[in-house]
Design an enzyme around this catalytic site. Structure first.
Site, PDB file in Angstrom:
ATOM      1  CB  SER A 136      -0.856  -0.004   1.262  1.00 52.53           C
ATOM      2  OG  SER A 136      -0.014  -0.078   2.396  1.00 52.53           O
ATOM      3  CE  LYS A 174      17.041   5.107   3.894  1.00 46.53           C
ATOM      4  NZ  LYS A 174      16.133   5.480   2.834  1.00 46.53           N
ATOM      5  CG  ASN A 186      15.047   9.546   9.699  1.00 46.17           C
ATOM      6  OD1 ASN A 186      14.837   9.206  10.853  1.00 46.17           O
ATOM      7  ND2 ASN A 186      14.547   8.881   8.659  1.00 46.17           N
TER       8      ASN A 186
END
Lengths: 350, 350
Positions: B24, B195, B260
């Site tokens: 989704s 990462k 982030n």
């Protein structure tokens, strides 16, 4: 005449080190400052008070500026070269027979030329003309940011003697400037030149407003071509060098800021209708972009050897700069993913 | 209930491929669009007309949305998983015994957990619970940019069978989305998670206005720690994986944009005085940052094994997020350059 700075020191054993910086400009001044502060601190160097000649940055108390090139180098056993690359051949020719036979050199000069027969390394020029060993120091080091003592890194490339590399590392390292040695002079030095071609590609992407995904992809493809090209030119070049500051970090800095990226962005925003020469004259007060000439030199090497298809990014950058392709061609890689197995012995590069 | 899409195809030989996308969100929709357009073009897949259920992006004519998970997978021999990672265990448990024994799976899910005993790979979860082989697809791929057909790349990590990897590559590749296979499932999958820790570090640098030099240095150190950590967790991990889209390119994208980086920048601008929880709630409408929890998980692995000094960036990021260190600590590496020779058998990582 190239400004030079001499920095004295004596070792805690019986070897005395005297450093001379042959250079000028921001990076020359910053290098002299780094070295000056280290020779004051390290027991293997004694200090001498003197400041003159180099403008701008406050140099160490023990840095002596000397406008006489031959006089400045005659007692030095550690020679730091940091001039524009086009001056180096002339400087070396003037220094033939004038430097100590036990001197060690290091080049901080980015932008050696890539001639038809292969890259013409500045470190080799120094070694061959002066008959001395030469290391290189490269990395993500914008002089103005280091002058402000912002955290950054650099890479020393050395050929054989780890202890010589360690001496250079000690001479440059500070708490905010971390220097690491790698045994790969050519790999380190080629990074400093080839990144400018990738910066043009990154600038085209910026000028076309293509987003971070695309820019990251173009930088990655550029890093791969830097690596493969370097390894084809010198079989001694190591993959790991491209993970060092001279590789991926300098590439990132150059593709985020830097004049090559900036002028390439303007070129793309103008749809390639205003030439690089025109934009350079307008934006850089007559300075030339290294990336454009390096792209041309690399293209000549590739076309002579029939390698254009292996280096779609390098090839496309050159064809965009000369107006043979539009800036948008920088992302049209669909039909020609390079097949490195075509190049003899290069299967491991993939 | 997870939305699923089924995409039919038959091969030009006698093998018929039926693809089901279990997923989704934006990336699920974009993946279904890429696959749908390829199955129409490739001779090994036949087309079927049907569009419903998935909102937003215009899917291919042959994409069928099916709200019944078990029904959607029962005939598929190619299963694409692209759900939030916390749903995967539940989905896999519902699918036990319901998938074809000859099915091949691929996970596009970033953000597996790093548990005390080591990383808990989503690809392993799928393989173990469903008894089928599982590849991964990662890279610098922001769904919205790919939906707009902007040039980008991705990496398929596979374990053994190159021909299976090639089939996935063909299923996803377009002229604007270049997919490359590497034989390194764990390396590719770990890049997608680790990462996010480096992106926090890059955000701190942005929030402290430290400049491009410093940001590039921090990204480079982060990439090195990703590489060393992955290799210590799985000896099969390859250095070259970090040169692929899943490595350096995804890192660049995430450190230039991404949530982030953004929240970490705000954290540093507030001098660490407002917690990540508070900033997340304010800036992300209740979504959680993966980087903060991943940094904590990685820290637990490091502290259990006494490896904190080997990973100064990972360690410092965690200590900043929990308020034990100020954001400016992200550049204070001077006294503890990691010595990887301390870790048994890891000299080659340096």
């Amino acid at each position: 005449m190239s400004p030079t700075t001499a920095i004295d020191g004596n070792s805690s054993t019986n070897k005395k080190f005297k450093v001379t910086v042959v250079g000028s400009g921001n990076w020359g001044s910053v290098a002299a400052k780094l070295i000056g502060s280290n020779t004051l601190k390290l027991s293997s160097f004694h200090d001498e008070e003197n400041v003159k000649y180099l403008p701008g940055i406050k140099l160490g108390r023990n840095v002596v500026a000397d406008p006489d090139l031959v006089n400045a180098v005659k007692d030095a056993n550690m020679l730091v070269f940091v001039t524009p690359h086009q001056f180096m051949e002339g400087i070396c020719r003037r220094l033939v027979g004038k430097v100590r036979s036990d001197a060690e050199a290091i080049s901080l000069i980015k932008g050696m030329e890539v001639k038809m027969e292969g890259p013409c390394m500045i470190s080799s020029l120094i070694s061959e003309l002066l008959g001395i060993n030469c290391c290189v120091l490269m990395g993500a080091n914008i002089a103005n940011e280091i002058a402000k003592e912002m955290f950054s890194e650099a890479t020393v490339g050395y050929r054989e003697h780890r202890e010589v590399a360690e001496r250079w590392v000690n001479l440059f390292s500070t708490t905010y400037f971390i220097v690491s040695p790698v045994q790969d002079v050519e790999g380190v030095e080629l990074c400093g030149t080839l990144k400018n071609v990738v910066a043009l590609a990154a600038g085209f992407v910026d000028g076309l407003d293509m987003g971070n995904n695309t820019k990251a992809a173009i930088m990655r493809i550029g890093l791969r071509e830097m690596r493969v090209f370097s390894k084809l030119m010198f079989s001694s070049v190591k993959d790991n060098t491209f993970f060092e500051s001279c590789g991926v970090a300098d590439l990132i800095t150059t593709c985020l800021g830097g004049r090559n990226r900036k002028v390439a962005e303007a070129f793309a925003r103008n749809g390639g209708k205003r030439s690089f020469d025109e934009l350079e004259a307008e934006m850089l007060q007559g300075q030339k972009l290294q990336g454009v000439s390096t792209a041309k030199e690399v293209y000549e090497v590739l076309s002579k050897r029939g390698w254009q298809e292996l280096f779609p990014l390098f090839t496309t950058v050159h064809e965009i700069t000369i107006g043979h392709l539009p800036p948008s061609a920088i992302v049209e890689y669909s039909e020609h993913t390079p097949n490195f197995s075509l190049v003899e012995g290069s299967a491991q590069y993939y």
